[in-house]
Scaffold this active site. Structure first.
Site: not given
Ligand code: DAT
Ligand code: MG
Length: 150
Positions: A11, A51, A114, A117, A128
């Site tokens: 990212k 997303y 974080n 991805h 994807e």
């Molecule tokens: P991942 O990236 O672990 O697959 P995800 O697909 O649920 O997680 O979410 C995509 C991204 O969105 C994640 O990397 C960071 C952001 N995100 C997820 N949950 C969040 C939250 N509660 N607050 C802020 N950002 C969040």
């Molecule tokens: Mg995800």
């Protein structure tokens, strides 16, 4: 031979902090095979498609603007169990819950920054990969596969 593939993306924070090589290295030394790597400056529409499952989440607008803040580096990796193992290597979504030794556990602190991805299922990986690499990837036979797989 394993043909499972996953989409891993560094990212904007990872690109700006110079951590692309660290993340590539972890997948390389594990034994996974790289099929594609490219730096992208994606459009907002492209990120919203990536997303799309999160479109109703309250953090979605912030997530999209963060993802637009700098280029990203997308990769396709192949190997046995690479989707699930790739997720383990990344750590939990929230870096605070991520074990030391994982990428998020070692290199970042907040969920909104974080670093990386990783596809969450074989099905989403293929979606994807098609989205980011519509012209396909480089399939190649690796000389040392017999040293990785039994
Ligand atoms: P991942 O990236 O672990 O697959 P995800 O697909 O649920 O997680 O979410 C995509 C991204 O969105 C994640 O990397 C960071 C952001 N995100 C997820 N949950 C969040 C939250 N509660 N607050 C802020 N950002 C969040
Ligand atoms: Mg995800």
């Amino acid at each position: 031979m394993a043909s499972e593939r996953t989409y891993i993306m560094v990212k904007p924070d990872g690109v700006e902090r110079g951590l692309v090589g660290e993340i590539v290295k972890r997948f390389e030394v594990k034994g996974f095979k790289m099929l594609a790597i490219q730096m992208f400056k994606p459009s907002e529409e492209h990120l919203k498609e990536h997303y799309k499952d999160l479109a109703q989440k309250p953090f979605f607008p912030k997530l999209v603007s963060y993802m637009l803040s700098a280029p990203v580096v997308g990769m396709v990796w192949e190997g046995k169990g690479v989707v699930a193992t790739g997720r383990k290597m990344l750590g939990e979504t929230n870096p605070a819950a991520s074990a030391a030794g994982t990428i998020r556990g070692d290199y970042c602190i907040d969920v909104g920054k974080n670093l990386c991805h990783g596809s969450d299922s074989v099905e989403s990986a293929e979606r994807e990969i098609s989205l980011w690499f519509p012209n396909g990837v480089t399939n190649w036979a690796r000389g040392f596969d017999s040293l990785i797989y039994e």
